[in-house]
Design a protein around this motif. Structure first.
Motif, PDB file in Angstrom:
ATOM      1  N   ARG A 292       3.276  27.278  85.766  1.00 24.03           N
ATOM      2  CA  ARG A 292       4.169  27.727  84.687  1.00 24.03           C
ATOM      3  C   ARG A 292       3.476  28.760  83.799  1.00 24.03           C
ATOM      4  O   ARG A 292       4.109  29.730  83.352  1.00 24.03           O
ATOM      5  CB  ARG A 292       4.636  26.525  83.869  1.00 24.03           C
ATOM      6  CG  ARG A 292       5.552  25.579  84.628  1.00 24.03           C
ATOM      7  CD  ARG A 292       6.227  24.599  83.680  1.00 24.03           C
ATOM      8  NE  ARG A 292       7.112  23.695  84.393  1.00 24.03           N
ATOM      9  CZ  ARG A 292       6.813  22.439  84.699  1.00 24.03           C
ATOM     10  NH1 ARG A 292       5.640  21.944  84.355  1.00 24.03           N
ATOM     11  NH2 ARG A 292       7.672  21.673  85.339  1.00 24.03           N
ATOM     12  N   LEU A 293       2.205  28.531  83.507  1.00 27.53           N
ATOM     13  CA  LEU A 293       1.456  29.488  82.685  1.00 27.53           C
ATOM     14  C   LEU A 293       1.388  30.850  83.387  1.00 27.53           C
ATOM     15  O   LEU A 293       1.572  31.904  82.758  1.00 27.53           O
ATOM     16  CB  LEU A 293       0.045  28.973  82.423  1.00 27.53           C
ATOM     17  CG  LEU A 293      -0.104  27.776  81.473  1.00 27.53           C
ATOM     18  CD1 LEU A 293      -1.560  27.314  81.453  1.00 27.53           C
ATOM     19  CD2 LEU A 293       0.364  28.124  80.070  1.00 27.53           C
ATOM     20  N   GLN A 294       1.125  30.829  84.696  1.00 29.22           N
ATOM     21  CA  GLN A 294       0.999  32.077  85.453  1.00 29.22           C
ATOM     22  C   GLN A 294       2.326  32.836  85.491  1.00 29.22           C
ATOM     23  O   GLN A 294       2.362  34.057  85.337  1.00 29.22           O
ATOM     24  CB  GLN A 294       0.512  31.765  86.868  1.00 29.22           C
ATOM     25  CG  GLN A 294      -0.941  31.315  86.916  1.00 29.22           C
ATOM     26  CD  GLN A 294      -1.320  30.742  88.266  1.00 29.22           C
ATOM     27  OE1 GLN A 294      -0.529  30.085  88.920  1.00 29.22           O
ATOM     28  NE2 GLN A 294      -2.547  30.988  88.698  1.00 29.22           N
ATOM     29  N   VAL A 295       3.424  32.111  85.679  1.00 30.43           N
ATOM     30  CA  VAL A 295       4.736  32.760  85.733  1.00 30.43           C
ATOM     31  C   VAL A 295       5.107  33.333  84.371  1.00 30.43           C
ATOM     32  O   VAL A 295       5.602  34.461  84.270  1.00 30.43           O
ATOM     33  CB  VAL A 295       5.816  31.757  86.208  1.00 30.43           C
ATOM     34  CG1 VAL A 295       7.201  32.372  86.058  1.00 30.43           C
ATOM     35  CG2 VAL A 295       5.581  31.379  87.658  1.00 30.43           C
ATOM     36  N   GLU A 296       4.853  32.569  83.307  1.00 27.17           N
ATOM     37  CA  GLU A 296       5.175  33.078  81.965  1.00 27.17           C
ATOM     38  C   GLU A 296       4.372  34.343  81.659  1.00 27.17           C
ATOM     39  O   GLU A 296       4.906  35.311  81.103  1.00 27.17           O
ATOM     40  CB  GLU A 296       4.885  32.009  80.906  1.00 27.17           C
ATOM     41  CG  GLU A 296       5.291  32.455  79.500  1.00 27.17           C
ATOM     42  CD  GLU A 296       4.942  31.444  78.426  1.00 27.17           C
ATOM     43  OE1 GLU A 296       5.128  31.770  77.229  1.00 27.17           O
ATOM     44  OE2 GLU A 296       4.472  30.334  78.758  1.00 27.17           O
ATOM     45  N   LEU A 297       3.102  34.357  82.048  1.00 30.17           N
ATOM     46  CA  LEU A 297       2.274  35.540  81.830  1.00 30.17           C
ATOM     47  C   LEU A 297       2.845  36.739  82.573  1.00 30.17           C
ATOM     48  O   LEU A 297       2.954  37.837  82.016  1.00 30.17           O
ATOM     49  CB  LEU A 297       0.837  35.258  82.287  1.00 30.17           C
ATOM     50  CG  LEU A 297      -0.142  36.442  82.222  1.00 30.17           C
ATOM     51  CD1 LEU A 297      -0.274  36.954  80.790  1.00 30.17           C
ATOM     52  CD2 LEU A 297      -1.505  36.042  82.781  1.00 30.17           C
ATOM     53  N   ALA A 298       3.220  36.550  83.843  1.00 28.06           N
ATOM     54  CA  ALA A 298       3.780  37.650  84.634  1.00 28.06           C
ATOM     55  C   ALA A 298       5.086  38.156  84.025  1.00 28.06           C
ATOM     56  O   ALA A 298       5.330  39.365  83.967  1.00 28.06           O
ATOM     57  CB  ALA A 298       4.007  37.196  86.070  1.00 28.06           C
ATOM     58  N   GLN A 299       5.933  37.250  83.551  1.00 26.25           N
ATOM     59  CA  GLN A 299       7.205  37.654  82.942  1.00 26.25           C
ATOM     60  C   GLN A 299       6.980  38.469  81.674  1.00 26.25           C
ATOM     61  O   GLN A 299       7.649  39.481  81.445  1.00 26.25           O
ATOM     62  CB  GLN A 299       8.053  36.423  82.635  1.00 26.25           C
ATOM     63  CG  GLN A 299       8.647  35.766  83.880  1.00 26.25           C
ATOM     64  CD  GLN A 299       9.417  34.497  83.551  1.00 26.25           C
ATOM     65  OE1 GLN A 299       9.000  33.704  82.704  1.00 26.25           O
ATOM     66  NE2 GLN A 299      10.534  34.282  84.226  1.00 26.25           N
ATOM     67  N   LEU A 300       6.037  38.029  80.843  1.00 29.78           N
ATOM     68  CA  LEU A 300       5.769  38.756  79.596  1.00 29.78           C
ATOM     69  C   LEU A 300       5.155  40.126  79.876  1.00 29.78           C
ATOM     70  O   LEU A 300       5.486  41.114  79.212  1.00 29.78           O
ATOM     71  CB  LEU A 300       4.850  37.932  78.691  1.00 29.78           C
ATOM     72  CG  LEU A 300       5.464  36.660  78.107  1.00 29.78           C
ATOM     73  CD1 LEU A 300       4.431  35.903  77.281  1.00 29.78           C
ATOM     74  CD2 LEU A 300       6.682  36.983  77.253  1.00 29.78           C
ATOM     75  N   GLN A 301       4.258  40.201  80.861  1.00 29.23           N
ATOM     76  CA  GLN A 301       3.660  41.488  81.216  1.00 29.23           C
ATOM     77  C   GLN A 301       4.709  42.447  81.753  1.00 29.23           C
ATOM     78  O   GLN A 301       4.631  43.655  81.533  1.00 29.23           O
ATOM     79  CB  GLN A 301       2.553  41.275  82.250  1.00 29.23           C
ATOM     80  CG  GLN A 301       1.309  40.615  81.683  1.00 29.23           C
ATOM     81  CD  GLN A 301       0.288  40.250  82.747  1.00 29.23           C
ATOM     82  OE1 GLN A 301       0.638  39.991  83.890  1.00 29.23           O
ATOM     83  NE2 GLN A 301      -0.978  40.218  82.378  1.00 29.23           N
ATOM     84  N   TYR A 302       5.706  41.910  82.449  1.00 29.55           N
ATOM     85  CA  TYR A 302       6.808  42.739  82.956  1.00 29.55           C
ATOM     86  C   TYR A 302       7.732  43.176  81.813  1.00 29.55           C
ATOM     87  O   TYR A 302       8.209  44.302  81.770  1.00 29.55           O
ATOM     88  CB  TYR A 302       7.598  41.960  84.007  1.00 29.55           C
ATOM     89  CG  TYR A 302       8.859  42.651  84.482  1.00 29.55           C
ATOM     90  CD1 TYR A 302       8.798  43.633  85.466  1.00 29.55           C
ATOM     91  CD2 TYR A 302      10.099  42.328  83.948  1.00 29.55           C
ATOM     92  CE1 TYR A 302       9.945  44.275  85.901  1.00 29.55           C
ATOM     93  CE2 TYR A 302      11.242  42.957  84.377  1.00 29.55           C
ATOM     94  CZ  TYR A 302      11.163  43.922  85.356  1.00 29.55           C
ATOM     95  OH  TYR A 302      12.306  44.557  85.775  1.00 29.55           O
ATOM     96  N   THR A 303       7.992  42.259  80.868  1.00 27.59           N
ATOM     97  CA  THR A 303       8.955  42.516  79.794  1.00 27.59           C
ATOM     98  C   THR A 303       8.428  43.495  78.753  1.00 27.59           C
ATOM     99  O   THR A 303       9.192  44.316  78.221  1.00 27.59           O
ATOM    100  CB  THR A 303       9.333  41.190  79.101  1.00 27.59           C
ATOM    101  OG1 THR A 303       9.873  40.300  80.078  1.00 27.59           O
ATOM    102  CG2 THR A 303      10.348  41.411  77.992  1.00 27.59           C
ATOM    103  N   LEU A 304       7.126  43.423  78.441  1.00 27.06           N
ATOM    104  CA  LEU A 304       6.558  44.177  77.323  1.00 27.06           C
ATOM    105  C   LEU A 304       6.926  45.662  77.337  1.00 27.06           C
ATOM    106  O   LEU A 304       7.434  46.184  76.334  1.00 27.06           O
ATOM    107  CB  LEU A 304       5.042  43.985  77.287  1.00 27.06           C
ATOM    108  CG  LEU A 304       4.316  44.649  76.116  1.00 27.06           C
ATOM    109  CD1 LEU A 304       4.835  44.125  74.786  1.00 27.06           C
ATOM    110  CD2 LEU A 304       2.810  44.420  76.207  1.00 27.06           C
ATOM    111  N   PRO A 305       6.705  46.409  78.437  1.00 22.08           N
ATOM    112  CA  PRO A 305       7.038  47.835  78.398  1.00 22.08           C
ATOM    113  C   PRO A 305       8.532  48.109  78.466  1.00 22.08           C
ATOM    114  O   PRO A 305       8.960  49.259  78.323  1.00 22.08           O
ATOM    115  CB  PRO A 305       6.338  48.388  79.649  1.00 22.08           C
ATOM    116  CG  PRO A 305       6.238  47.229  80.575  1.00 22.08           C
ATOM    117  CD  PRO A 305       6.075  46.025  79.711  1.00 22.08           C
ATOM    118  N   ARG A 306       9.349  47.062  78.665  1.00 20.54           N
ATOM    119  CA  ARG A 306      10.792  47.256  78.821  1.00 20.54           C
ATOM    120  C   ARG A 306      11.577  46.803  77.601  1.00 20.54           C
ATOM    121  O   ARG A 306      12.800  46.743  77.650  1.00 20.54           O
ATOM    122  CB  ARG A 306      11.291  46.494  80.058  1.00 20.54           C
ATOM    123  CG  ARG A 306      10.823  47.120  81.349  1.00 20.54           C
ATOM    124  CD  ARG A 306      11.062  46.234  82.546  1.00 20.54           C
ATOM    125  NE  ARG A 306      10.771  46.945  83.777  1.00 20.54           N
ATOM    126  CZ  ARG A 306       9.555  47.146  84.253  1.00 20.54           C
ATOM    127  NH1 ARG A 306       8.514  46.655  83.601  1.00 20.54           N
ATOM    128  NH2 ARG A 306       9.368  47.831  85.365  1.00 20.54           N
TER     129      ARG A 306
END
Length: 579
Positions: A292-306
């Motif tokens: 869950r931690l890994q998925v949340e990190l990936a989602q936030l890294q994807y969302t930040l520039p968008r």
């Protein structure tokens, strides 16, 4: 000021002004459409050669006038005004230049998806309205009831308005019934220069995420940096999605923020790219805290520039007291919060990685060999781990059914205790943010003594999938690790090909070929034995224990100065004895 929307390019100002006069027409509550309105729309169609559409409210007021092409019209609020608890309270009337008054598939799709009170099509010839057909939502949300054609002077106004009232009650009842069901989103797949296998894989991803695929569109062209598939194709897709009553568009590539925004504005539905789709699947399937931690990190890294919002206007400074905006716009506050959360997640995952490294160090200290199962998603890695170790890992015929790494111990002859680890499945265009977030998990691959490259032998694109796996292993600097290619699902093959060097055909489902696989694993992991001769002191019981554990053909002679040992031992054990 009432505006004319749609395809107004090239229209004379006189024609535009005449179309604006349609806003002034007011119908009575019991009037479906007036002769005056039909005549004005027909004149507009004759002057422009294009479809003219009008939105009417229940009270008879003209809400919108739009211009389309000679074949279709894109109603700007068609999908936005969809009623939540019944019909929208709006009826749409549009012309068919020189054509039939029958409703097209796009007309019917728009009626259903937007839940209009009614959808009317009017045929126009020589500048006059000649006939009209009217559609209402039928006894099911996907069905329609068509009436007509009616001549302009013989339109049953009260009967049509009564049908709107009946349809409203019918739709409200259907919506209440529909909302008690967990209906999947209807998705249309969109690809650019995409081979068939790639679109089929996207369809499987969409189904894994819970969507129902109702259509697919591919375009062969250079990528449009504003609309991905080009503005014209996007507008064409919008009409197709209306006809199919689609809720979401799923794109086979990662989109830029501009492409996403433009496509959503043109299509009028949610747009999800391949990366967001995979992240959504990972979020649904992650079970452990680390996953869950890994998925949340990936989602936030994807969302930040968008990140996008309406905070821009709030941050502009005015020219005097009372005109200054806040010192920091909301979007910047959101970005700051996301960056802080990313930092926290990285810290937590760092601690998890340290714990994982401690376990690895303990295994290395005890000379425990590590085998990592890697391969394309849904190749059968979890099923193979279950077959080899009775791991009890959930195995389904779905993409990314298993995310969290699972490690199980197996005793192998001549090797001893060995751990097998099931890793995250690979896929074409695996999101970079996901690889980065799962790096600590993927390190299981880089530290392994042996890789089992599990491949779906029954897949028509098995070679392409293996290419993707080898490419990702190369990016992880694990391409030099010894490997065995495991061709799984041989039970689905009519004829099993001859296995090459370091390749074995198996069926994790039936168990066929597993003994051959384990023999090959043992051969790869078994230490190379060398002859050792030497004397060990009586005080070094630990070294004598090593000899008894790892040695073969052991001979011991108890002498006054110690135990003289002659045995076949692994090179690593000999080094420990000499040290």
């Amino acid at each position: 000021m009432d505006e004319i929307h749609g395809n107004t390019a090239g229209l004379k100002s006189r024609v535009v002004e005449e179309l604006k006069e349609l806003y002034e027409i007011k119908l009575s509550p019991q009037e479906f459409v007036s002769g005056e309105l039909l005549a004005g729309m027909a004149r507009g169609t004759e002057a422009t050669g294009r479809e003219i559409s009008v939105f009417l409210s229940r009270s008879g007021r003209v809400l919108d006038v739009s211009v389309g092409t000679d074949k279709s019209v894109k109603l700007p609020y068609m999908r936005v005004r969809r009623g939540a608890a019944g019909v929208s309270g709006i009826r749409a009337v549009h012309t068919h230049p020189g054509g039939s008054p029958m409703l097209s598939d796009v007309d019917v799709g728009s009626l259903i998806s937007s839940r209009f009170d009614a959808m009317a099509a009017v045929s126009v010839k020589d500048g006059k309205a000649t006939a009209m057909c009217v559609g209402f939502i039928g006894d099911a949300l996907g069905e329609t009831k068509i009436t007509g054609p009616f001549r302009p002077g013989r339109i049953p106004q009260q009967a049509l308005m009564h049908e709107i009232a009946v349809a409203t009650e019918r739709v409200q009842r259907l919506v209440r019934m529909h909302e008690t069901e967990d209906a999947p989103e209807k998705a249309v797949l969109v690809g650019l220069n995409a081979p068939r296998q790639s679109m089929e894989e996207l369809a499987r991803l969409a189904e894994t995420a819970g969507a129902e695929v109702v259509g697919s569109l591919t375009q062969n062209r250079d990528r449009d940096r504003a609309y991905y598939i080009g503005k014209g194709k996007a507008q064409e897709l919008s009409l197709q999605m209306s006809a199919m009553d689609a809720d979401i568009a799923i794109v086979n590539d990662e989109l830029s923020p501009l492409e996403t925004r433009n496509l959503e504005e043109t299509l009028g539905v949610k747009v999800v790219d391949r990366t967001m789709l995979i992240l959504d699947i990972f979020a649904a399937h992650a079970r452990t805290r680390e996953g869950r931690l890994q998925v949340e990190l990936a989602q936030l890294q994807y969302t930040l520039p968008r990140l996008a919002g309406e905070g821009v206007s709030l941050s502009r400074l005015g020219g005097g007291i009372g005109t200054r905006g806040p010192g920091e716009k909301k979007i910047e506050i959101d970005r700051r919060r996301i960056r802080r959360r990313i930092f926290e997640l990285q810290q937590e995952l760092g601690k998890v990685a340290e714990q994982r490294e401690l376990r690895r160090a303990a295994r290395r200290e005890n000379d425990v060999k590590e085998v990592a199962l890697v391969g394309y998603t849904n190749a059968g890695k979890s099923s193979l781990l279950n077959a080899l170790t009775n791991a009890g890992v959930r195995a389904e015929d779905k993409l990314f059914a298993t995310l969290d790494p699972v490690t199980r111990r197996v005793g192998l002859p001549d090797v001893g205790e060995t751990v097998f680890t099931d890793t995250v499945g690979f896929i074409e265009k695996l999101p970079h943010d996901l690889v980065s977030a799962f790096r600590s998990t993927l390190e299981e691959v880089t530290r392994a003594d042996l890789l089992l490259l599990v491949t779906d032998a029954s897949s028509p694109d098995a070679d392409g999938q293996m290419e993707v796996v080898r490419g990702l292993l190369s990016s992880l600097h694990a391409n030099e690790t010894p490997a065995i290619v495991v061709m799984n699902k041989m039970d689905r093959l009519g004829e099993v090909p001859e296995a090459g060097k370091d390749t074995v055909y198996i069926s994790a489902k039936t168990g066929e070929g597993l003994e051959t696989l384990l023999s090959l694993v043992t051969e790869k992991l078994a230490p190379r034995l060398m002859t050792y001769r030497g004397t060990l002191g009586y005080d070094r019981g630990d070294l004598l224990a090593l000899v008894n554990r790892d040695g073969k053909d052991i001979s011991m002679d108890y002498r006054p100065d110690g135990v003289y040992v002659e045995a076949m031992l692994p090179l690593e054990t000999i080094k420990k004895l000499k040290n």
